[in-house]
Scaffold this active site. Sequence first.
Site, PDB file in Angstrom:
ATOM      1  N   ASP A 171       3.266  15.639   4.775  1.00  0.00           N
ATOM      2  CA  ASP A 171       3.286  16.373   6.044  1.00  0.00           C
ATOM      3  C   ASP A 171       4.108  17.637   5.890  1.00  0.00           C
ATOM      4  OD1 ASP A 171       2.880  16.888   8.813  1.00  0.00           O
ATOM      5  OD2 ASP A 171       4.875  16.088   9.223  1.00  0.00           O
ATOM      6  N   ASP A 219      -1.213  22.382  14.013  1.00  0.00           N
ATOM      7  CA  ASP A 219      -0.540  21.152  13.606  1.00  0.00           C
ATOM      8  C   ASP A 219      -1.415  20.327  12.682  1.00  0.00           C
ATOM      9  OD1 ASP A 219       1.030  18.913  13.440  1.00  0.00           O
ATOM     10  OD2 ASP A 219       0.934  18.400  15.557  1.00  0.00           O
TER      11      ASP A 219
END
Length: 447
Positions: free
Chosen positions: A328, A115
């Site tokens: 992101d 992540d």
Amino acid sequence: MKINTKSFNLVPTLVFLALFHLSLVSCNKSIGSHSANGFTLDLIHRDSPLSPLYNPSNAPYDRLQNAFQRSFSRASFFKKNSINTIQSTIVPIPSEYLMKISIGTPAIDTLAIADTGSDLTWIQCEPCVECFKQMAPIFNPKNSSSYKTIGCKEKICQEVGSSACKNNICGYEVTYGDHSETSGDLSSETFTFASNSSQNVSIPNIIFGCGHDNGGTFPNTTSGIIGLGGGTVSIVNQMNQEIKGKFSYCLIPLESSSTNSNATSHINFGDSAIVTGPGVVSTPLIKSEETETFYFLTLEGITVGNKTLPFKYSSKLSSNDQGNIIIDSGTTLTLLPFEFYSDLEKQLVASINATRKDDPSGLFKVCYESKNGTIDAPKLVAHFTNADVELSPINTFTQVAEGLVCFTILPEVDIAIFGNLAQRNFLIGYDLVAKKVSFLPTDCTKH
């Protein structure tokens, strides 16, 4: 280390992950004080037929709708993580991409979620007080000659804010709003990566959490989290000596993975991650002291056709006046504050000559009838500081149902995120030393 998550609910996340195809043979290259030339790895989308999370019973549009809904869960995660925390909170499921690494000596394959919005890497370890089911065998540190625990007085233990100490072993604990959790020993181990462009790469002394007590709603295909954020304990920063603060990725369009099961996205580290050539534009990478995990850019405006709309917004997540949007790869949609989005939508609609239709799901605001999955949409240019990024229709529109295409930029309260649909078919490089992000238009199916 008990991580302050306040009271937010554990939600599905869209995270940036890699599936490393490992072939553990005698050509493994151990990296010590010297730098590797760099290495390139596969990124397998969770909905690809190559993924263990692939569900063939789901229709393509169902997969898209699920991914879109997770964008808002991801946004909620970012906003609620704006509070001061010792360590970036991890939101573990379900992942958009999967990462296969090997750990220990001898090396054992394991599948984990990686992540960009998290720092601490952790995996399940024997002996298990409680462990969730996973595909690969649970890692047993007793079988590895390179495994070490971190002492309570060691600097890294203090940096991660651990308050747990037993038998001079630094403990960690991560808890979630739905009571999912992991806890265990802060440790170090050798991680091995299988490169598409060079020999296998082994990096010793990676700090990670060896989780002995783990439970909740983690997917049974994975064994933990790989943290690729910007914080000190992130694996990206831990490999800084080897990769010189550089990584890049190239994300293929969603349609490519569904029509060609062998098509994959890629992530590059070190020298392999340098983005050069005609058409490259670069913008400053902004770091926030309060939320050092996230990667911020400064968006100055968006041009629709021939009209430029200034983006005057100060992010509540960043203490820096310049960083106003998070880039992101784990969020599918691009999300912008309501007031700016309203102006953008008006200008966009005025520029399109097509039959407007409502989205049956109610998620998308701007949708049009389309017989071939495309419409004649105006050019959009995202103006970051010193970098004008021209977005093609595949970055801003997608077919969400038969005969229906929708605009994939949506409004959200108090957050701005440049999502992965907008990043498709760009080679995007992060240089943490030079503090910049570079964009190069690329056919990622060929990169």
